[in-house]
Write an enzyme that holds these catalytic residues in place. Structure first.
Site, short mmCIF file in Angstrom:
data_model
loop_
_atom_site.label_atom_id
_atom_site.label_comp_id
_atom_site.label_asym_id
_atom_site.label_seq_id
_atom_site.Cartn_x
_atom_site.Cartn_y
_atom_site.Cartn_z
N GLY A 61 0.84 -1.30 -0.12
CA GLY A 61 0.05 0.06 -0.05
C GLY A 61 0.87 1.15 -0.04
CB SER A 62 -0.15 4.59 0.74
OG SER A 62 -1.23 4.78 -0.01
CB THR A 63 4.45 1.98 3.48
OG1 THR A 63 4.05 0.64 3.15
CG2 THR A 63 3.36 2.32 4.78
#
Length: 728
Positions: free
Chosen positions: A310-312
């Protein structure tokens, strides 16, 4: 006449024959006497072998300790029960040394070994029928404690004996289990099965010695036994980078969230980004290494379970654009939806593609815009250059952490759509340890550190350091200037009102980090699971901002959220661990606040009146439990001058100790209780206490055995619901 002559000839032949036989036999005896050999076998050596007893002298397996020298695993003496059935063992002594009455023996042993009398009797009778000298009693007769041994010895049962054998013991129970692993007795030898126990098995197990001597037929050593002793070499001690106090914070936080949100899986890593040392790591489900039969999850998910992050992942996307000098944070773009071709599915922002209108790329990072990430890779960086940075951050390979079972993620980067989705953490997979390793470059001025959990290997006899690790730079994917700019961007995620990580803010330290919400693919590969709970929610953060001392990664898979955002349980773990760990390490806050939770130096109240000591500790915000009705304090569960935090349970031992009700206590608090009361502790299960063998209010003394049963929070809740329904 002829008959007499034939008789004389026959007699002569017989005499000659017997003379020859006599000479052959005599010669053979003379040969044996002179040479001492029969058919090439030395009679002296054969006799010595027959009357020589040889025994292995076991080497003690090395300890596993934390970075401060707290013992996490060691060999604890235990005993194996066996019964001598052969009556000849009593013939040369003045006492009965074999089982004389199998029926009575079985009746006496049954309740202690938790076996049926018939089962014990059957084992002995079968042994007698088969002509066995002695028999054992299976798993129930092994691993017996000193207390159990003394209980059986007090019965004075003839023929019942014990063999001392070590068992591997883990005093903290379900604590860093996937790091420490566990070892078991296999073929009368302790062997590492998982974790550090397996990884460092050759060094931990040492080298056995042996003793041999000559004896008589009853096993009694001769006056001149020709004894030979080779002393064993104990195994090396392994010191980990794990800090027991910080690991405990992680364990307690995960257990609290497990109880409240019942997620499918959780992982947490705490790293010192300046060195690469892993100071804490844990997963759920976990297990108690003292009861490995109950293992629900063998995998150390933090290093062996890749998933779409995801957005990490956007941390590394923005870092690459900044390093390549193609990034202008104030440049505006249209958020919401982005399409590079009519044949490729459009990229949507996480608010169903609505976006936030025209915003800057800096704001796009704080808002975690997928469109911003895709535009940076496709238009600014170009996909080929971005792939070079994925390689530079080592996101395509194992980290090389010194733990078994590491599995790398996979960079899915064949088609344009995959290149776009990789930019914001979909399609490609990573492990938590890969992400936290790569992020050390942000915290450490561009230098990426190699993660490790083994600090040093020490010879237990001499104290000599056999091997010691030191920080190792694994690469330098970005410059110091880029790292600083990334820390500013990461601060906006937490500090700005529109940032996705505002919930992770601390009052006393400036937190920087990035949230992540990863979708979970369907098992058949057809898209992703629907529903907002069917995600992996994560956060990768560090503090203080300008000089990060700790980095924490938390991921939670499919929590039961009700109406709460997925960041709620993640932020609870992160904030509790980060804040308390920084205070414990005496890291100076970089914010001015009057609300910071400060560590407390536990005062020494030993010898004080119980009520006064209880009041004094309670005023400091500590959760006190008084053991017994004595008027004076004999000891505390935590040593004086140690740093503790408000809300921590402190056990006050009086000079007249009695057993408290420990229902609902965690394993950590039970261990404290057993330690301060000097009890033998036997546990079953993990989670929280549901049953105890010593009743509340009963007097206890040193050496008593406390058996506790523990169950996970979900099972406790289920039992409570059943009881409530029964009551209704």
């Amino acid at each position: 006449m002829k008959t007499k002559r034939r008789m004389r000839i026959s007699s002569g032949i017989l005499v000659v024959f017997f003379v020859i036989i006599f000479l052959v036999v005599t010669g053979r005896f003379l040969y044996i006497q002179v040479s001492g050999e029969v058919n090439g076998i030395s009679l002296r050596e054969w006799a010595e072998e027959k009357r020589t007893a040889s025994y292995t002298l076991d080497a003690e397996r090395g300890k596993i300790l934390d970075k401060n020298g707290e013992t996490l695993a060691y060999d604890r003496p235990a005993f194996r029960l066996y019964a001598i059935l052969d009556e000849t063992y009593s013939e040369h002594t003045n006492e009965i040394n074999h089982v004389e009455n199998p029926g009575r023996t079985a009746e006496k042993l049954a309740p202690i070994l938790d076996m049926e009398p018939e089962e014990i009797l059957s084992i002995m009778e079968r042994g007698i029928q088969e002509g066995k000298t002695q028999v054992e009693f299976g798993p129930n007769g092994k691993g017996l404690s000193q207390k159990t041994k003394e209980t059986i010895e007090a019965l004075n049962l003839p023929g019942i004996h014990f063999m001392k054998e070590p068992i591997r013991y883990y005093p903290n129970g379900m604590f860093a289990s996937h790091i420490i692993g566990f070892a078991q007795n296999k073929d009368d030898e302790i062997e590492g099965v998982a974790g550090i126990e397996h990884e460092m098995d050759d060094l931990l197990k040492g080298k056995h010695g042996h003793i041999s001597y000559e004896r008589d037929k009853y096993g009694v050593k001769l006056l001149d036994p020709n004894e030979i002793i080779q002393t064993p070499k104990d195994g090396a001690d392994i010191y980990l980078t794990i800090d027991q106090k910080i690991q405990t914070l992680v364990e307690d936080s995960l257990t609290e969230i497990e109880k409240t949100y019942n997620p499918k899986r959780m992982s947490a890593i705490v790293m010192d980004p300046k060195t690469g040392e892993i100071v804490a790591m844990s997963n759920r489900p976990s297990y108690n290494p003292n009861a490995p039969a109950d293992v629900q999850n063998w995998y150390n998910d933090a290093i062996s379970t890749p998933f779409e992050p995801g957005s990490t992942m956007k941390i590394f996307t923005w870092a690459a654009a900044i390093e390549e000098e193609v990034y202008n944070g104030q440049e505006a773009f249209q958020s919401g939806t982005y399409r590079i071709s009519d044949r490729i599915q459009p990229i949507n922002d996480h608010n169903s593609g609505k976006g936030w209108g025209e915003i800057s790329f800096d704001e796009g990072f704080a808002r975690s815009s997928n469109v911003a990430a895709a535009k940076l890779v496709w238009e600014k960086l170009k996909p080929e250059t971005f792939l070079d940075y994925l390689h530079a951050f080592d996101l395509d390979e194992k980290t090389g952490i010194d733990l078994p079972g590491e599995v790398p993620g996979h960079i899915l980067y064949n088609w344009p759509a995959e290149k776009l989705t990789t930019a914001f953490g979909q399609g490609s997979t990573l492990t938590p340890i890969q992400q936290i390793k790569a992020a050390t470059a942000i915290a450490n001025g561009g230098k990426m550190l190699q993660p490790y959990v083994i600090s040093k290997v020490v010879d237990p006899e001499s104290g000599e350091i056999i091997k010691e690790k030191s920080p190792q730079v694994a690469g330098e994917p970005i410059s110091e200037a880029t790292a600083k700019q990334m820390r500013d961007l990461l601060e906006s995620v937490v500090s700005e009102e529109y940032g996705t990580g505002e919930r992770f803010n601390l009052d006393d330290y400036t937190v920087i980090g990035k949230t992540g919400t990863a979708q979970i693919p369907n098992s058949d590969g057809s898209g992703y699971l629907p529903g907002r709970e069917n995600n992996i929610f994560s956060f990768l953060g560090m503090a203080p901002k300008d000089d990060p001392q700790l980095m924490v990664y938390v991921s939670i898979k499919q929590p039961e959220l009700d109406d709460e955002p997925g960041s709620v349980p993640v932020s609870f773990i992160f904030k509790n661990v980060m804040r308390n760990s920084l205070h414990y390490l005496n890291i100076k806050p970089d914010k001015e606040t009057n609300d910071a939770i400060e560590a407390i130096d536990l005062p020494d109240v030993t010898g004080e009146k119980t009520k006064e000591a209880e009041h004094r500790l309670s005023e400091l915000g500590l959760d006190t439990v008084v053991i017994g009705k004595g008027e004076k304090v004999k000891a505390l569960s935590t040593e004086a001058k140690e740093q503790v935090f408000p809300g921590e349970r402190i056990i006050i031992l009086t000079d007249q100790p009695t057993m408290p009700d420990i229902s609902g206590w965690s394993m950590r608090d039970v261990l404290k209780l057993a330690d301060v009361l000097e009890l033998e502790l036997e546990t079953a299960g993990n989670g929280y206490v549901t049953a105890q063998s010593i009743d509340k209010g009963k007097s206890v003394k040193k050496g008593d055995t406390l058996r506790v049963e523990l169950e996970p929070p979900s099972e406790i809740d289920a039992l409570a619901d059943e009881e409530k329904q029964s009551a209704d």
